[in-house]
Design a protein around this motif. Structure first.
Motif, PDB file in Angstrom:
ATOM      1  N   PHE A   9       0.845  -1.189   0.000  1.00  0.00           N
ATOM      2  CA  PHE A   9       0.000   0.000   0.000  1.00  0.00           C
ATOM      3  C   PHE A   9       0.882   1.242   0.000  1.00  0.00           C
ATOM      4  CE2 PHE A   9      -1.992  -3.429   2.355  1.00  0.00           C
ATOM      5  CZ  PHE A   9      -3.264  -3.512   1.789  1.00  0.00           C
ATOM      6  N   LEU A  10       0.795   2.041  -1.046  1.00  0.00           N
ATOM      7  CA  LEU A  10       1.500   3.319  -1.112  1.00  0.00           C
ATOM      8  C   LEU A  10       0.662   4.353  -0.379  1.00  0.00           C
ATOM      9  CD1 LEU A  10       2.471   2.990  -4.816  1.00  0.00           C
ATOM     10  CD2 LEU A  10       4.124   3.749  -3.115  1.00  0.00           C
ATOM     11  N   VAL A  11       1.140   4.799   0.780  1.00  0.00           N
ATOM     12  CA  VAL A  11       0.351   5.715   1.600  1.00  0.00           C
ATOM     13  C   VAL A  11       1.122   7.005   1.848  1.00  0.00           C
ATOM     14  CG1 VAL A  11      -0.913   3.832   2.701  1.00  0.00           C
ATOM     15  CG2 VAL A  11       1.177   4.694   3.770  1.00  0.00           C
ATOM     16  N   PRO A  12       0.410   8.140   1.846  1.00  0.00           N
ATOM     17  CA  PRO A  12       1.060   9.412   2.171  1.00  0.00           C
ATOM     18  C   PRO A  12       1.586   9.397   3.604  1.00  0.00           C
ATOM     19  CG  PRO A  12      -1.098   9.758   1.135  1.00  0.00           C
ATOM     20  CD  PRO A  12      -0.995   8.304   1.476  1.00  0.00           C
ATOM     21  N   PRO A  13       2.675  10.162   3.886  1.00  0.00           N
ATOM     22  CA  PRO A  13       3.271  11.146   2.982  1.00  0.00           C
ATOM     23  C   PRO A  13       4.259  10.568   1.970  1.00  0.00           C
ATOM     24  CG  PRO A  13       4.348  11.222   5.101  1.00  0.00           C
ATOM     25  CD  PRO A  13       3.226  10.254   5.258  1.00  0.00           C
ATOM     26  N   ARG A  14       4.961   9.441   2.327  1.00  0.00           N
ATOM     27  CA  ARG A  14       5.979   8.914   1.410  1.00  0.00           C
ATOM     28  C   ARG A  14       6.307   7.467   1.725  1.00  0.00           C
ATOM     29  NH1 ARG A  14      11.891  11.089   3.191  1.00  0.00           N
ATOM     30  NH2 ARG A  14      11.774  10.634   5.407  1.00  0.00           N
ATOM     31  N   TRP A  15       5.342   6.734   2.287  1.00  0.00           N
ATOM     32  CA  TRP A  15       5.603   5.420   2.847  1.00  0.00           C
ATOM     33  C   TRP A  15       5.026   4.294   1.995  1.00  0.00           C
ATOM     34  CZ3 TRP A  15       3.239   7.567   7.965  1.00  0.00           C
ATOM     35  CH2 TRP A  15       4.123   8.500   8.509  1.00  0.00           C
ATOM     36  N   LEU A  16       5.488   3.092   2.274  1.00  0.00           N
ATOM     37  CA  LEU A  16       4.955   1.872   1.668  1.00  0.00           C
ATOM     38  C   LEU A  16       4.729   0.864   2.781  1.00  0.00           C
ATOM     39  CD1 LEU A  16       4.339   0.263  -1.000  1.00  0.00           C
ATOM     40  CD2 LEU A  16       6.679  -0.611  -0.836  1.00  0.00           C
ATOM     41  N   PHE A  17       3.491   0.384   2.916  1.00  0.00           N
ATOM     42  CA  PHE A  17       3.171  -0.635   3.902  1.00  0.00           C
ATOM     43  C   PHE A  17       2.979  -1.972   3.201  1.00  0.00           C
ATOM     44  CE2 PHE A  17       0.876   2.546   6.961  1.00  0.00           C
ATOM     45  CZ  PHE A  17       2.082   3.154   7.218  1.00  0.00           C
ATOM     46  N   CYS A  18       3.208  -3.040   3.941  1.00  0.00           N
ATOM     47  CA  CYS A  18       3.064  -4.395   3.421  1.00  0.00           C
ATOM     48  C   CYS A  18       2.222  -5.216   4.399  1.00  0.00           C
ATOM     49  CB  CYS A  18       4.447  -5.035   3.246  1.00  0.00           C
ATOM     50  SG  CYS A  18       4.442  -6.794   2.833  1.00  0.00           S
ATOM     51  N   LYS A  19       1.237  -5.936   3.871  1.00  0.00           N
ATOM     52  CA  LYS A  19       0.407  -6.820   4.686  1.00  0.00           C
ATOM     53  C   LYS A  19       0.578  -8.252   4.181  1.00  0.00           C
ATOM     54  CE  LYS A  19      -4.393  -8.018   5.796  1.00  0.00           C
ATOM     55  NZ  LYS A  19      -5.814  -7.806   5.418  1.00  0.00           N
ATOM     56  N   ILE A  20       0.940  -9.147   5.079  1.00  0.00           N
ATOM     57  CA  ILE A  20       1.050 -10.566   4.752  1.00  0.00           C
ATOM     58  C   ILE A  20      -0.073 -11.308   5.471  1.00  0.00           C
ATOM     59  CG2 ILE A  20       2.463 -12.653   4.933  1.00  0.00           C
ATOM     60  CD1 ILE A  20       4.928 -10.941   4.682  1.00  0.00           C
ATOM     61  N   THR A  22      -2.377 -15.005   6.172  1.00  0.00           N
ATOM     62  CA  THR A  22      -2.184 -16.459   6.291  1.00  0.00           C
ATOM     63  C   THR A  22      -3.520 -17.182   6.248  1.00  0.00           C
ATOM     64  OG1 THR A  22      -2.376 -16.531   8.705  1.00  0.00           O
ATOM     65  CG2 THR A  22      -0.200 -16.007   7.787  1.00  0.00           C
ATOM     66  N   ASP A  23      -3.447 -18.502   6.057  1.00  0.00           N
ATOM     67  CA  ASP A  23      -4.667 -19.304   5.974  1.00  0.00           C
ATOM     68  C   ASP A  23      -5.355 -19.498   7.323  1.00  0.00           C
ATOM     69  OD1 ASP A  23      -2.805 -20.974   7.104  1.00  0.00           O
ATOM     70  OD2 ASP A  23      -3.056 -22.618   5.680  1.00  0.00           O
ATOM     71  N   GLU A  24      -4.731 -19.058   8.406  1.00  0.00           N
ATOM     72  CA  GLU A  24      -5.344 -19.139   9.725  1.00  0.00           C
ATOM     73  C   GLU A  24      -5.853 -17.783  10.208  1.00  0.00           C
ATOM     74  OE1 GLU A  24      -2.989 -21.234  12.591  1.00  0.00           O
ATOM     75  OE2 GLU A  24      -2.589 -22.906  11.229  1.00  0.00           O
ATOM     76  N   GLY A  25      -5.834 -16.801   9.318  1.00  0.00           N
ATOM     77  CA  GLY A  25      -6.370 -15.494   9.649  1.00  0.00           C
ATOM     78  C   GLY A  25      -5.430 -14.558  10.375  1.00  0.00           C
ATOM     79  N   VAL A  26      -4.235 -15.011  10.703  1.00  0.00           N
ATOM     80  CA  VAL A  26      -3.248 -14.143  11.345  1.00  0.00           C
ATOM     81  C   VAL A  26      -2.556 -13.321  10.263  1.00  0.00           C
ATOM     82  CG1 VAL A  26      -1.229 -14.039  12.845  1.00  0.00           C
ATOM     83  CG2 VAL A  26      -2.896 -15.875  13.134  1.00  0.00           C
ATOM     84  N   VAL A  27      -2.476 -12.003  10.459  1.00  0.00           N
ATOM     85  CA  VAL A  27      -1.841 -11.135   9.469  1.00  0.00           C
ATOM     86  C   VAL A  27      -0.682 -10.376  10.118  1.00  0.00           C
ATOM     87  CG1 VAL A  27      -4.016 -10.875   8.223  1.00  0.00           C
ATOM     88  CG2 VAL A  27      -3.316  -9.116   9.865  1.00  0.00           C
ATOM     89  N   GLY A  28       0.276 -10.023   9.311  1.00  0.00           N
ATOM     90  CA  GLY A  28       1.414  -9.237   9.776  1.00  0.00           C
ATOM     91  C   GLY A  28       1.610  -8.022   8.894  1.00  0.00           C
ATOM     92  N   TRP A  29       2.131  -6.959   9.502  1.00  0.00           N
ATOM     93  CA  TRP A  29       2.371  -5.708   8.787  1.00  0.00           C
ATOM     94  C   TRP A  29       3.853  -5.345   8.838  1.00  0.00           C
ATOM     95  CZ3 TRP A  29      -1.253  -2.845   6.097  1.00  0.00           C
ATOM     96  CH2 TRP A  29      -2.593  -3.211   6.289  1.00  0.00           C
ATOM     97  N   ALA A  42       7.889  -1.599  -4.100  1.00  0.00           N
ATOM     98  CA  ALA A  42       6.650  -2.373  -4.204  1.00  0.00           C
ATOM     99  C   ALA A  42       6.779  -3.472  -5.259  1.00  0.00           C
ATOM    100  CB  ALA A  42       5.477  -1.449  -4.535  1.00  0.00           C
ATOM    101  N   ALA A  43       7.445  -3.153  -6.379  1.00  0.00           N
ATOM    102  CA  ALA A  43       7.666  -4.167  -7.411  1.00  0.00           C
ATOM    103  C   ALA A  43       8.573  -5.280  -6.900  1.00  0.00           C
ATOM    104  CB  ALA A  43       8.266  -3.516  -8.659  1.00  0.00           C
ATOM    105  N   ALA A  44       9.586  -4.917  -6.095  1.00  0.00           N
ATOM    106  CA  ALA A  44      10.482  -5.935  -5.537  1.00  0.00           C
ATOM    107  C   ALA A  44       9.745  -6.830  -4.554  1.00  0.00           C
ATOM    108  CB  ALA A  44      11.669  -5.255  -4.851  1.00  0.00           C
ATOM    109  N   VAL A  45       8.852  -6.246  -3.743  1.00  0.00           N
ATOM    110  CA  VAL A  45       8.047  -7.061  -2.825  1.00  0.00           C
ATOM    111  C   VAL A  45       7.177  -8.035  -3.620  1.00  0.00           C
ATOM    112  CG1 VAL A  45       6.188  -7.005  -1.115  1.00  0.00           C
ATOM    113  CG2 VAL A  45       8.054  -5.337  -0.979  1.00  0.00           C
TER     114      VAL A  45
END
Length: 381
Positions: A9-20, A22-29, A42-45
């Motif tokens: 997710f490209l979010v202002p002001p100049r950041w990139l977030f990543c959400k992973i 899982t099949d058990e509903g646990v997510v990581g940021w 983002a392309a490398a991710v």
């Protein structure tokens, strides 16, 4: 548990977030970004997702090794930053799955709270003095400021005096019991760095950061030997191998960036490596809340952690700020200059996914400024 998706997710002001997820509903940021090259990271991710989808997220070290070395070409800011944010998210998942904060997985907390510093801006002594006073009123006991703007290889006495005057104004505003750190931002030459450190020494800065660009890391030995001012560096070093020569050269503070230097996994190793040289840890973090939470987890588990940077209110944060993407922004509340130990599972924060997705619809295309000297030649920003 298996990884099912990797989103950015490209979010202002100049950041990139990543959400992973899982099949058990646990997510990581996580926060994988090179400031000014967020789309590239983002392309490398997205490419690294080929390694991740279907994998066990608990095998953090194995995934780190494969992402770092499995593509034959290694290192550099883009790949290392992509891995950094993914690594943060994997640690977030593991902590949440086990019901413990990440620092417990790193051996447990060695402190109950972490000292923080905030940025101040301003081009005149009165402005920086007022900015420092405002930061003290906001609960900080330490600030950081730029030494100056465009710097030539050798500078005039008026420019040097201007740097000293601005730092002196901050010292007067905060008094002798609080700290000011000075960021040279790689803008000066080795010769000018030695001159400025000599002139600034009587003001007792906490440290001088990145006196020269990383290409000139071989100069750190001479710079460190020539001054009593503690020298800090590391925001543009991406691995323990990059840190080895500057640690040996005599720096006082290592500043790996957890969104650039391999995430929690590698920065925890860099912290231990620095400890063997008697060097303090102060992670670089002019970024968002996920990166800050990751830094604090490493700080809490590292005996040599000195102080933690936060971007809250920094001049880059136009249109959004550090707390805007959190469900509970009080998690980073200051008490006497410190943030209390993060005790919730994973990275210890709850990301406001709705706010993130809404911000990503706006996106950003932030770029570093391009500076030029009076003669038209390129100047380091």
């Amino acid at each position: 548990m298996l990884i099912t998706s990797v989103e950015t997710f490209l979010v202002p002001p100049r950041w990139l977030f990543c959400k992973i997820s899982t099949d058990e509903g646990v997510v990581g940021w996580g926060e994988p970004v090179v400031e000014g090259k967020a789309h590239t990271v983002a392309a490398a991710v997205d490419e690294l997702a080929d390694v991740l989808i279907g994998a066990d997220p608990a095998r953090i070290e194995d995934l780190w090794q494969v992402m770092s070395k499995g593509g034959f070409y290694r290192g550099g800011p883009v790949l290392s930053s992509a891995i950094s944010g993914i690594d943060q998210a994997l640690w977030d998942i593991k902590g949440k799955a086990l019901g413990v904060p990440v620092h417990d997985l790193l051996g447990g907390a060695v402190r109950d709270r972490v000292r923080m510093y905030g940025w101040i801006g301003g081009d005149a002594p009165a402005e920086v003095g007022e900015g420092a006073a405002e930061r003290m009123a906001a609960g900080y006991t330490a600030v950081k400021m730029n030494a100056g703007g465009r710097m030539r290889t050798l500078e005039s006495s008026s420019e040097i005096n201007g740097v000293v005057d601005r730092v002196a104004a901050v010292r007067e505003a905060i008094g002798p019991d609080r700290d000011v750190a000075i960021d040279f931002h790689g803008r000066v030459s080795p010769a000018l760095a030695r001159v400025l450190c000599r002139e600034l020494a009587p003001l007792h800065p906490l440290f001088v950061e990145e006196p020269v660009v990383p290409e000139l890391s071989a100069e750190f030995g001479r710079i460190c030997a020539d001054t009593s001012v503690p020298i800090a560096t590391g925001e543009r070093l991406y691995s323990r191998w990059d840190f080895a020569p500057v640690l040996a050269a005599g720096i006082a503070v290592a500043q790996p960036d957890l969104s650039h230097a391999g995430g929690i996994s590698e920065c925890r190793r860099i912290a231990a490596q620095a400890e063997t040289h008697g060097v303090a840890l102060a992670p670089h973090c002019p970024l968002g809340p996920i990166a800050l939470a990751a830094c604090l987890q490493v700080d809490l588990a590292s005996p040599n952690a000195l102080i933690q940077e936060t971007s809250l209110g920094i001049h880059y944060n136009v249109g959004a700020d550090t707390l805007d993407y959190l469900v509970d922004p009080t998690i980073f509340q200051l008490t006497d200059g410190f943030v209390d130990r993060l005790s919730k599972p994973g990275l210890g924060i709850e990301v406001d996914e709705q706010a993130v997705r809404a911000a990503a619809d706006r996106g950003h295309r932030w770029r570093s400024p391009v500076w030029r000297h009076a003669d038209g030649g390129f100047a380091e920003w």
